[in-house]
Structure formats: C-alpha cells, structure tokens
Design an enzyme around this catalytic site. Structure first.
Site, PDB file in Angstrom:
ATOM      1  N   CYS A   1       0.834  -1.204   0.000  1.00  0.00           N
ATOM      2  CA  CYS A   1       0.000   0.000   0.000  1.00  0.00           C
ATOM      3  C   CYS A   1       0.877   1.266   0.000  1.00  0.00           C
ATOM      4  O   CYS A   1       1.487   1.574  -1.008  1.00  0.00           O
ATOM      5  CB  CYS A   1      -0.991  -0.025   1.155  1.00  0.00           C
ATOM      6  SG  CYS A   1      -2.399   1.093   0.914  1.00  0.00           S
TER       7      CYS A   1
ATOM      8  N   HIS B   1      -3.696  -5.478   1.305  1.00  0.00           N
ATOM      9  CA  HIS B   1      -3.427  -5.790   2.706  1.00  0.00           C
ATOM     10  C   HIS B   1      -3.830  -7.239   2.977  1.00  0.00           C
ATOM     11  O   HIS B   1      -4.826  -7.726   2.451  1.00  0.00           O
ATOM     12  CB  HIS B   1      -4.221  -4.864   3.626  1.00  0.00           C
ATOM     13  CG  HIS B   1      -3.766  -3.445   3.592  1.00  0.00           C
ATOM     14  ND1 HIS B   1      -2.540  -3.047   4.089  1.00  0.00           N
ATOM     15  CD2 HIS B   1      -4.366  -2.323   3.120  1.00  0.00           C
ATOM     16  CE1 HIS B   1      -2.415  -1.737   3.931  1.00  0.00           C
ATOM     17  NE2 HIS B   1      -3.508  -1.278   3.336  1.00  0.00           N
TER      18      HIS B   1
END
Length: 491
Positions: A331, A429
């Site tokens: 991310c 994630h």
C-alpha cells in the site's frame, strides 16, 4: 427484538477491552446467542473493509468473527485515523467525511453522536445481545463533554458497564478506585463490576486486595484473567513488544516502523511463523543484514517517506538490494517504491509532490475518493491463492504495472514486480495471510521449504481459547444475568 446491551470500559488504553469483548462474543456465540460487537468511536490506523463497502477498526472485525458475523460498518460507526499529531481523518459509517484537528472534532461530536445512536438502534433490533467496547478511559475529564465513546454512550442507551484494569502494568487498585471516583453518581451506578486482566502469580496473594476493593467500592470483582501468551489476534495499534526468540528461524525480515504506519496486521503471519525472524526497526536504528525488507502501509505516505530518508534508510535499502536482498512494499510502501508521489488535493497534508525511492517505474497520485475492496486472487506467476482487502486513496500508473504481482478475481491486476524480480509492491493488505500465498512469498524471499502456517486457523483457536478463559476465570452466573437476564442497571 431489542437487544440487551453490556459495555466494557477500561481504566486505561490497552487494558484489555478489545480482548474481553472478543472473548465474551465467542462465549455467547458458542451458546447460540445472536450477539454482535459495537464500538461507538474508535481511534486506530489498523482498519478492516466491511461487507457493505466501508471500513472499521480491526478490533471490531475480530469481534465480528468471534460472533460468526462478517464485519459491518454499524459495528464501528465512527473511526478516527490520525494523520498528524493533532489531526485525524474522520470516518463515519465506513466512509471519510472530513479531516479535523482536535478542536474541530470536538465541535463535530454532536453530529458523530447521531451516527452512533443510529447504528445502535439498527443493531439492537437485529440481535439479542450487543457487547460494546469503550475507548481509552471514561475518566478523561477534558473529554467528557459530548462524550460518545464511554459513559456518554452508556447513559444515552441505559446500559450496564464492566470496568477492566491491567494488573501487569501496576497500580490496578488505584486505577479502579480512581476511575470510579471520577465518575458521576449515575455513571458509578452503571458499573456492574470489575475485571482484573493479565494477572501472573498466586491468586491467593491477590485475594486480600480483591476483598478490600469490594468493601471500598461496593462493587463485585467479576473475575481475574490470567496473562495469556501467544494470542493470535489482530492488533488495533500496538506493535509486538520486544523481539521473539525463534530457534528455528531461517529467514530474516526487517520492517521499518514508520511514524504513521497503518495496517501492520499485514505482518501477523510473518510474526507467527516459526522459521521467520522479524525485526522491527525504529528511529536511530540501522538496517541490519536480512533477506527481506517490508515497507508497510502508511496513513501519510509523503511524510513517512521523508522521515525514512532522514533516518538514512534509503541508502541502507539500496545496499540491501545490491547484495541480492528482496524488497516488498504494501500500500503506502508500494507508493514509496515508485518514482513520484503526488498529493494535489492535500489528502494527507499540504498539497505537493515527493520523489519516491525509484525502485519501481510508477507514479502515484492521491485522490479524494478512497478505494475500499475485499478481494481475492492469485499471485503471479505461481498461481498461489491470495485474499485480503484494499484501503487506499492512491492511483498508481506507470510501466512497472505491466508486470503485475497479482491477478484479482474481479478481473483487475494489482501491484508491480521489478524487471530483476527483487522488488515487489502491492495494494493488497493481508497478502501474507493465505497459507499458499505465504509459502510462495517466503520462497521468493529465500525460504523455499517453509513450514505451512494457517493464520485464520490460529485466530480461530485464539478466540476459542479466550472463550474458555472467560468461562474458567469469570463469574459466569453474573455475566449471564448481565447479558441474558436481569435489568441492565442493577447496582
């Protein structure tokens, strides 16, 4: 249907509120009770994506799992995600509504209260029991006005409260008696009893103190929970305390701990794996020799990137790559690996652009609309299954995306891989959570014959262990009355 409501409040942060609520959720769920978790207001950088397309604190997602439920935005209607020392992104019913400083949020609390009570009203009509987690301490004098996180909520919905304190940090009797003394008479009347958490030693030596506490306050001690080692639950904020000795470790992983690190639960599978030694490095520390460096997520990518450079870690990571080491960005970490990070709208602070680390040929522009997805897919080229979630404002473009790391089930590709295969990045994630993906990524990093590890099974086993602990160490008759039997506010 109108649910009975029981709230757990803590004398301090990290007293054990989240864990006790999760334990009680699983204890009731095992009895066939329709139970749901609730946290009116949460402040955390670890969040989860819900089935209705929003985000909530990870603790409420774990508590939902304990109830046998998918996560829903009603379980945590107000989430605050700090992006500076004085400001936070305000997320209401799963979606960002503003970025406010402390004064601005204080003024916003009336609006937030409406959202909290709306979620509460929906949940009490759907479930038999609502188990509620407070935030911080109910005795913060400066935060009591328009409170929606602790006693302000309890008073509004007329529910009983259990007060939990951590004996391991010391001062447990002062915490409990002092907290009770700072409450108003009506708030004190709501406290149905105390739970003492993280006890180590001979309970007989504690007994005189428990008897004094009951005489002094007129409140019962509902139980003493032991210090439990090896719990595999998603943490809300706290990173592991100190190194974990792993005699079988054969792969060394280093994680720079950024000031605004987010969703560090991505590391849970690595931390749990017996053959992986994870070293978390902070300010002033050098990057030690290792096989893999993981750049984690960040709530403030450009600021954390500048901080990383100030630590001298950019040169250390370059040296790591020269000697054949592997590098993975997740991310915000993916965004840092690119050539540029642009924030024209001031999403994470002052508008502007920052040069990236330049190890992947991509650029990222932060956008006002946040991407929130629960996704599955496969690693490329191995085909190993992955599952996880996306929470990001960045839109990445560039040549590196022609070599994606993942093929997602919804038809999209995700992430990028450098031409030499040393550097990878992803927006996903939870990329290590699936056993097949974990094995494939560990093999890429240098551990070709890693022992299998199923993080989901470990989490389930932890929830069962917590429910067993509640049953063994708490006053089950009293808990049954509070959740299934008597009027909420009996003294």
């Amino acid at each position: 249907m109108s649910a009975r409501v029981l709230m757990v409040q803590g004398c301090t942060s990290d007293a054990g509120k989240s864990t006790l609520v999760a334990a009680l959720c699983r204890w009731l769920h095992r009895q066939g009770v329709a139970v749901a978790p609730f946290k009116p207001q949460n402040m955390a950088l670890n969040s989860a994506v819900t089935v209705d397309g929003g985000e909530i604190g990870r603790a409420q997602a774990v508590q939902a799992q304990a109830c046998g439920l998918p996560p829903h935005t009603d379980f945590n209607p107000v989430l605050l995600k700090p992006n500076s020392d004085t400001g936070a992104q305000v997320i209401v019913h799963g979606h960002p509504v503003a970025t406010l400083d402390a004064v601005g949020y204080h003024a916003y609390k009336r609006t937030a209260r409406t959202a909290v009570l709306a979620s509460h009203a929906r949940l009490v009509e759907r479930f038999d029991v609502l188990l509620v987690e407070g935030a911080g301490s109910p005795a913060e004098i400066n935060l009591r006005e328009h409170d929606i996180a602790n006693m302000g909520y309890a008073e509004a919905v007329d529910c009983a409260v259990i007060l939990i304190a951590d004996i391991n940090r010391g001062g447990v009797f002062a915490h409990l008696v002092g907290t009770l003394a700072l409450l108003s008479p009506s708030e004190r009347a709501r406290v149905a009893g105390f739970v003492i958490n993280r006890f180590r030693g001979d309970l007989a030596l504690l007994q005189p103190g428990l008897e004094w506490l009951e005489r002094e306050t007129g409140k019962p001690v509902l139980g003493v929970l032991p210090y439990l080692h090896g719990l595999q639950l998603d943490a809300e904020d706290a990173l592991p305390r100190g190194p974990v000795h792993k005699p079988q470790a054969r792969l060394r992983v280093v994680v720079p701990v950024l000031p605004r690190i987010s969703n560090h639960t991505d590391l849970d599978a690595l931390l749990a794996h017996p053959q992986v030694d994870v070293q978390l490095i902070g300010p002033g520390q050098s990057v030690p020799p290792c096989d893999l460096i993981v750049l984690p997520g960040s709530k403030s990518t450009r600021q954390d990137l500048a901080w990383l450079r100030a630590q001298g870690w950019e040169a250390a990571i370059a040296r790591h790559l020269r000697y054949g080491g592997k590098l993975l960005g997740i991310c915000g970490g993916l965004q840092m690996l690119g050539e540029q990070v642009h924030d024209p709208h001031g999403i994470e602070g002052a508008p502007g652009s920052s040069a990236g680390l330049g190890w992947l040929a991509l650029q990222t522009a932060l956008q006002p609309h946040k991407q929130l997805h629960r996704v599955g897919g496969r690693l490329l080229p191995s085909g190993a299954a992955v599952s996880g979630y996306e929470i990001h404002c960045g839109l990445s473009t560039g040549a590196a995306l022609a070599r994606p790391l993942l093929q997602l089930d919804d038809g999209r590709s995700d992430g990028a891989v450098s031409e030499d295969g040393q550097v990878m990045g992803t927006y996903l994630h939870g990329i290590f959570d699936h056993p097949a993906a974990l094995a494939a990524l560990l093999a890429w990093a240098g551990l070709a014959d890693a022992a299998p590890l199923d993080l989901a099974s470990l989490r389930e086993a932890t929830l069962e262990r917590l429910a067993d602990t509640v049953h063994a160490h708490l006053d089950i008759a009293a808990l049954t009355r509070l959740t299934l039997g008597e009027p909420a506010c009996a003294n």
